[in-house]
Design an enzyme around this catalytic site. Sequence first.
Site, short mmCIF file in Angstrom:
data_model
loop_
_atom_site.label_atom_id
_atom_site.label_comp_id
_atom_site.label_asym_id
_atom_site.label_seq_id
_atom_site.Cartn_x
_atom_site.Cartn_y
_atom_site.Cartn_z
N PRO A 110 0.84 -1.22 0.00
CA PRO A 110 0.00 0.00 0.00
C PRO A 110 0.88 1.26 0.00
O PRO A 110 1.74 1.44 0.85
CB PRO A 110 -0.79 -0.10 1.31
CG PRO A 110 -0.66 -1.52 1.75
CD PRO A 110 0.63 -2.02 1.19
N GLU A 111 0.66 2.10 -0.99
CA GLU A 111 1.38 3.37 -1.08
C GLU A 111 0.43 4.48 -0.60
O GLU A 111 -0.73 4.23 -0.28
CB GLU A 111 1.79 3.62 -2.54
CG GLU A 111 2.77 2.60 -3.09
CD GLU A 111 4.21 2.87 -2.66
OE1 GLU A 111 4.45 3.92 -2.01
OE2 GLU A 111 5.08 2.06 -2.97
#
Length: 274
Positions: free
Chosen positions: A2-3
């Site tokens: 997850p960015e």
Amino acid sequence: MPELPEVETTRRGIEPFVVGQRIDGVTVRDARLRWPVRADLAAFLAGRPVQAVERRAKYLLLRLDDDDRILIHLGMSGSLRLDDPSNPPRKHDHVEWRLDNGRALRLHDPRRFGAVLTDRVDAPHERLEKLGPEPLGPTFDGAYLATRFAGRRVVVKQAIMNAAIVVGVGNIYASEALFLAGIHPMTPAGRLDRDECHTLAAAIRQVLAAAIEQGGTTLRDFLAPSGNPGYFRQTLNVYERTDQPCRRCGTAVERTVLGQRSTWFCPACQPARD
Ligand code: ZN
């Protein structure tokens, strides 16, 4: 992994179901996340209201009464989902918050690099203290980058991935922003002039904002009974496109390795400096 856009999408996805709710109960099925979950978490949170869901870098901040906060980091593989608490938890649903609207917020994290921490608004956790500005916030712009880059020989790709300079610019977004800005990733940061700093800051904001906007179409997945929120992949210009034609000029995209991370660029659109 997850960015920043996925974390912001998560924030927007859970916010309407969590804010204004009281925490009826907490179950920690496995406290061995990146850092141990505090042993008294359930007692600490029992009956308390969630007043806001905020984000700083890749931390979600659930604001409680008395200025206490819960910090949630999704690590390498984490996701949050709203579920019916009568549904049996899935494997790797390590922490669960039951809310007085009858829903359960469940943290799913197979690799357990995520985190559940607590802090206070007036005493932020040390993990938050040395972070640079938010790329979509009001203080991040070309003038700021020019100040931070002045005299620095570190290559620009690594400079923009340094969370002390700006948070949330992961490998994908650094590669894509440098392409949009027409800047070779190995350019020493201190060699960018003011116009280039403005162009780069705008490109960083553009790629992150576009990713968040696309993520908005997945928001309903936070309530889906099966699977994880469907993260998204925007149309990429250079990232993981080795030897494929540049979408702008047709030249073959090249890959290089910087700081042990692969980096992609178009040698024509992003010419190397002498
Ligand atoms: Zn090109």
